[in-house]
Scaffold this active site. Structure first.
Site, PDB file in Angstrom:
ATOM      1  N   CYS A 190     -44.248 -15.884  -8.122  1.00 33.70           N
ATOM      2  CA  CYS A 190     -45.568 -15.517  -8.741  1.00 33.70           C
ATOM      3  C   CYS A 190     -45.841 -16.713 -10.172  1.00 33.70           C
ATOM      4  O   CYS A 190     -46.406 -16.933 -10.311  1.00 33.70           O
ATOM      5  CB  CYS A 190     -45.141 -14.193  -9.354  1.00 33.70           C
ATOM      6  SG  CYS A 190     -45.467 -12.817  -7.629  1.00 33.70           S
ATOM      7  N   HIS A 243     -50.278 -14.420 -14.672  1.00 36.47           N
ATOM      8  CA  HIS A 243     -50.375 -14.313 -12.925  1.00 36.47           C
ATOM      9  C   HIS A 243     -50.622 -12.479 -13.202  1.00 36.47           C
ATOM     10  O   HIS A 243     -50.299 -11.909 -13.822  1.00 36.47           O
ATOM     11  CB  HIS A 243     -48.657 -14.273 -13.301  1.00 36.47           C
ATOM     12  CG  HIS A 243     -48.528 -13.752 -11.247  1.00 36.47           C
ATOM     13  ND1 HIS A 243     -48.968 -13.709 -10.600  1.00 36.47           N
ATOM     14  CD2 HIS A 243     -47.435 -12.408 -11.665  1.00 36.47           C
ATOM     15  CE1 HIS A 243     -48.573 -13.620  -9.535  1.00 36.47           C
ATOM     16  NE2 HIS A 243     -48.048 -12.448  -9.057  1.00 36.47           N
ATOM     17  N   ASN A 258     -52.814  -9.335  -5.440  1.00 35.95           N
ATOM     18  CA  ASN A 258     -52.138 -10.546  -5.969  1.00 35.95           C
ATOM     19  C   ASN A 258     -51.864 -11.732  -5.044  1.00 35.95           C
ATOM     20  O   ASN A 258     -51.415 -11.669  -4.190  1.00 35.95           O
ATOM     21  CB  ASN A 258     -50.898 -10.083  -6.241  1.00 35.95           C
ATOM     22  CG  ASN A 258     -48.970 -11.040  -6.564  1.00 35.95           C
ATOM     23  OD1 ASN A 258     -49.713 -12.040  -6.822  1.00 35.95           O
ATOM     24  ND2 ASN A 258     -47.967  -9.848  -7.080  1.00 35.95           N
TER      25      ASN A 258
HETATM   26  O1  UT7 Z   1     -46.206 -10.608  -7.984  1.00 32.32           O
HETATM   27  C1  UT7 Z   1     -44.769  -9.898  -7.702  1.00 32.32           C
HETATM   28  C2  UT7 Z   1     -43.712  -9.434  -8.932  1.00 32.32           C
HETATM   29  N1  UT7 Z   1     -44.882  -7.935  -8.274  1.00 32.32           N
HETATM   30  C3  UT7 Z   1     -44.998  -7.123  -9.689  1.00 32.32           C
HETATM   31  O2  UT7 Z   1     -45.413  -7.449 -10.360  1.00 32.32           O
HETATM   32  C4  UT7 Z   1     -45.131  -5.593  -8.935  1.00 32.32           C
HETATM   33  C5  UT7 Z   1     -44.936  -4.423  -9.874  1.00 32.32           C
HETATM   34  N2  UT7 Z   1     -44.842  -2.772  -9.211  1.00 32.32           N
HETATM   35  C6  UT7 Z   1     -45.546  -2.230  -9.209  1.00 32.32           C
HETATM   36  O3  UT7 Z   1     -47.463  -2.815  -9.351  1.00 32.32           O
HETATM   37  C7  UT7 Z   1     -45.719  -0.958  -8.729  1.00 32.32           C
HETATM   38  O4  UT7 Z   1     -44.447  -0.414  -8.811  1.00 32.32           O
HETATM   39  C8  UT7 Z   1     -46.471  -0.987  -7.537  1.00 32.32           C
HETATM   40  C9  UT7 Z   1     -47.520  -1.003  -7.715  1.00 32.32           C
HETATM   41  C10 UT7 Z   1     -46.129  -1.590  -6.767  1.00 32.32           C
HETATM   42  C11 UT7 Z   1     -46.535   0.181  -6.733  1.00 32.32           C
HETATM   43  O5  UT7 Z   1     -47.015   1.596  -7.819  1.00 32.32           O
HETATM   44  P1  UT7 Z   1     -45.457   2.481  -7.996  1.00 32.32           P
HETATM   45  O6  UT7 Z   1     -46.148   4.026  -9.226  1.00 32.32           O
HETATM   46  O7  UT7 Z   1     -44.104   2.500  -8.519  1.00 32.32           O
HETATM   47  O8  UT7 Z   1     -45.093   3.551  -7.302  1.00 32.32           O
HETATM   48  P2  UT7 Z   1     -43.588   4.329  -6.122  1.00 32.32           P
HETATM   49  O9  UT7 Z   1     -43.803   2.598  -5.083  1.00 32.32           O
HETATM   50  O10 UT7 Z   1     -42.690   4.629  -6.904  1.00 32.32           O
HETATM   51  O11 UT7 Z   1     -44.417   5.341  -4.936  1.00 32.32           O
HETATM   52  C12 UT7 Z   1     -44.803   5.681  -5.762  1.00 32.32           C
HETATM   53  C13 UT7 Z   1     -45.430   7.377  -4.563  1.00 32.32           C
HETATM   54  C14 UT7 Z   1     -44.426   7.315  -3.169  1.00 32.32           C
HETATM   55  O12 UT7 Z   1     -44.916   8.623  -2.812  1.00 32.32           O
HETATM   56  P3  UT7 Z   1     -43.711  10.122  -2.980  1.00 32.32           P
HETATM   57  O13 UT7 Z   1     -42.808   8.873  -2.179  1.00 32.32           O
HETATM   58  O14 UT7 Z   1     -44.033   9.757  -4.642  1.00 32.32           O
HETATM   59  O15 UT7 Z   1     -43.907  10.766  -2.038  1.00 32.32           O
HETATM   60  C15 UT7 Z   1     -45.036   5.934  -2.635  1.00 32.32           C
HETATM   61  O16 UT7 Z   1     -44.998   5.900  -1.136  1.00 32.32           O
HETATM   62  O17 UT7 Z   1     -46.975   6.384  -3.946  1.00 32.32           O
HETATM   63  C16 UT7 Z   1     -46.463   6.271  -2.230  1.00 32.32           C
HETATM   64  N3  UT7 Z   1     -47.378   4.897  -2.250  1.00 32.32           N
HETATM   65  C17 UT7 Z   1     -48.618   4.551  -1.552  1.00 32.32           C
HETATM   66  N4  UT7 Z   1     -49.083   5.524  -1.752  1.00 32.32           N
HETATM   67  C18 UT7 Z   1     -51.249   5.404  -1.399  1.00 32.32           C
HETATM   68  C19 UT7 Z   1     -46.865   3.407  -1.828  1.00 32.32           C
HETATM   69  N5  UT7 Z   1     -48.030   3.152  -1.574  1.00 32.32           N
HETATM   70  C20 UT7 Z   1     -49.132   3.345  -1.304  1.00 32.32           C
HETATM   71  C21 UT7 Z   1     -50.103   3.424  -1.155  1.00 32.32           C
HETATM   72  N6  UT7 Z   1     -50.908   3.335  -0.949  1.00 32.32           N
HETATM   73  N7  UT7 Z   1     -50.870   1.970  -0.668  1.00 32.32           N
END
Ligand code: UT7
Length: 349
Positions: free
Chosen positions: A114, A276, A306
């Site tokens: 990134c 970014h 992204n």
């Molecule tokens: O450019 C590279 C750098 N990357 C970043 O800066 C990314 C930084 N991180 C993020 O943007 C966020 O962490 C994400 C958008 C990737 C994820 O959001 P989050 O709020 O951290 O979600 P999580 O990974 O903690 O997941 C929460 C819940 C989980 O379900 P349970 O375990 O609570 O039942 C996941 O399984 O959301 C679920 N989940 C989804 N649900 C629907 C994960 N991905 C999805 C999805 N659709 N696509």
């Protein structure tokens, strides 16, 4: 000492648009989840066979070169940032050189995910300041859609990424009033495995518990890209999203402030910040932290997702095309991502 300025800028995104709802046919996800957590509404995917990271770069670079009022033959050096190269090796730099029928100039590939475009820009800036080169093509291009896990298992990553390319011609100038004021590069390898694609690679194979000392070279060679690896889905990127998020919201403001302080400016002096495009929530957090108005920050992740190394030049190009950047404006570019690496650049347009 010469300075470097952006003499031309271009972007390219593939024609195919994929909405959040369209992703539901592959995985258990929904539009509301994606929009609430990331701001993303849609992204572009490259044509499966006819478009590559390099062909998209050629499109963006051609526009940048034309807008700079020069030709491909005037380019002295290429710096190409990507994490999704056409080949494991050689890098995309030489493929771009070939495709654009350039002279036998140097072509350097940058692997800083990134932050890749900002690392590339910084490298190019140094070459121009030393007087070594006059016109450098700096590119960020990604074809993510070919390397993502389109099942529910991979949904936390796959919904985020999109394809596209951005490019600038960085040119030597004697004008003290415009150009790159400074660039700032950082890394912290402690968290390298938090956002990574482990395979194929030459590391001690994360994908299976085995005593590799017992294998001979021929067997090890078979493991570089094996059926087991594919069966266990170890050939896809991994991300601990929450850990990345927590670090990003600290390092983005830090590296932006570093650039501002270095040049005697405050956040209120910024005409446009191009962060970014990792997550709209991260950009909004940074905006709040630096007390910036809406018109001081440009985001377009809603429509492109992204695009890692391509996201900063795509956003910069789009903002410029919309007339949001005028001569003399103070523009700040900033990025954070896998590595971890983070970086900023401050420039007078
Ligand atoms: O450019 C590279 C750098 N990357 C970043 O800066 C990314 C930084 N991180 C993020 O943007 C966020 O962490 C994400 C958008 C990737 C994820 O959001 P989050 O709020 O951290 O979600 P999580 O990974 O903690 O997941 C929460 C819940 C989980 O379900 P349970 O375990 O609570 O039942 C996941 O399984 O959301 C679920 N989940 C989804 N649900 C629907 C994960 N991905 C999805 C999805 N659709 N696509």
């Amino acid at each position: 000492m010469p300075r470097s300025k952006i003499a031309g800028i271009g972007m390219y995104v593939p024609e195919k648009v994929v909405t959040n709802n369209e992703l539901k046919q592959y995985m258990d996800t929904d539009d509301q989840w994606i929009q609430e957590r990331t701001g993303i509404q849609e992204r572009h995917y490259a044509h499966r066979t006819e478009e590559t990271t390099t062909t998209m770069a050629v499109e963006a670079a051609s526009i940048a070169i034309k807008r700079a009022g020069i030709s491909a033959a005037d380019i002295d050096f290429i710096v190409f940032a990507t994490l999704s190269p056409d080949y494991y090796f050689p890098g995309c730099g030489v493929l771009l050189q070939r495709a654009m029928k350039m002279k036998e100039i140097g072509a350097l590939d940058v692997r800083n995910q990134c932050s890749g475009f900002l690392y590339a820009l910084s490298v190019a800036d140094q070459f121009i300041k030393t007087g070594m080169y006059k016109n450098i093509l700096v590119v960020g291009s990604e074809k993510h859609s070919f390397g993502l896990d389109f099942t529910t298992r991979g949904r936390n990553i796959s919904v985020i990424f999109g394809d596209g390319a951005g490019a600038v011609v960085l040119q030597a100038t004697e004008n003290e009033q415009s150009g790159i004021l400074s660039t700032h590069l950082h890394s912290d390898g402690e968290s390298a495995e938090i956002l990574a694609m482990y395979n194929p690679g030459t590391h001690a194979n994360h994908w299976a518990e085995k005593n590799y000392a017992a294998f001979d070279e021929a067997e090890i060679g078979q493991m570089f890209m094996s059926h087991t690896m594919i069966d266990q889905a170890q050939n896809f990127p991994f991300m601990d999203g929450q850990s990345v998020f927590k670090k990003a919201v600290v390092k983005f403001p830090e590296v932006i402030m570093e650039a501002l302080y270095k040049n005697g400016y405050n956040p209120s002096d910024i005409n446009l910040l191009i962060p970014h495009q990792a997550n709209l929530r991260i950009s909004q957090f940074v905006q709040q932290k630096l007390k910036l108005r809406d018109d001081q920050v440009y985001n377009n992740i809603q429509h492109y997702g992204n695009t890692t190394a391509a996201s900063v030049p795509i956003a910069l190009c789009e903002a410029w095309q919309k007339g949001m950047i005028k001569e003399g404006d103070l523009v700040c570019l900033a990025a954070f991502g896998s590595g971890f690496t983070w970086a900023s650049a401050l420039l007078k347009w």
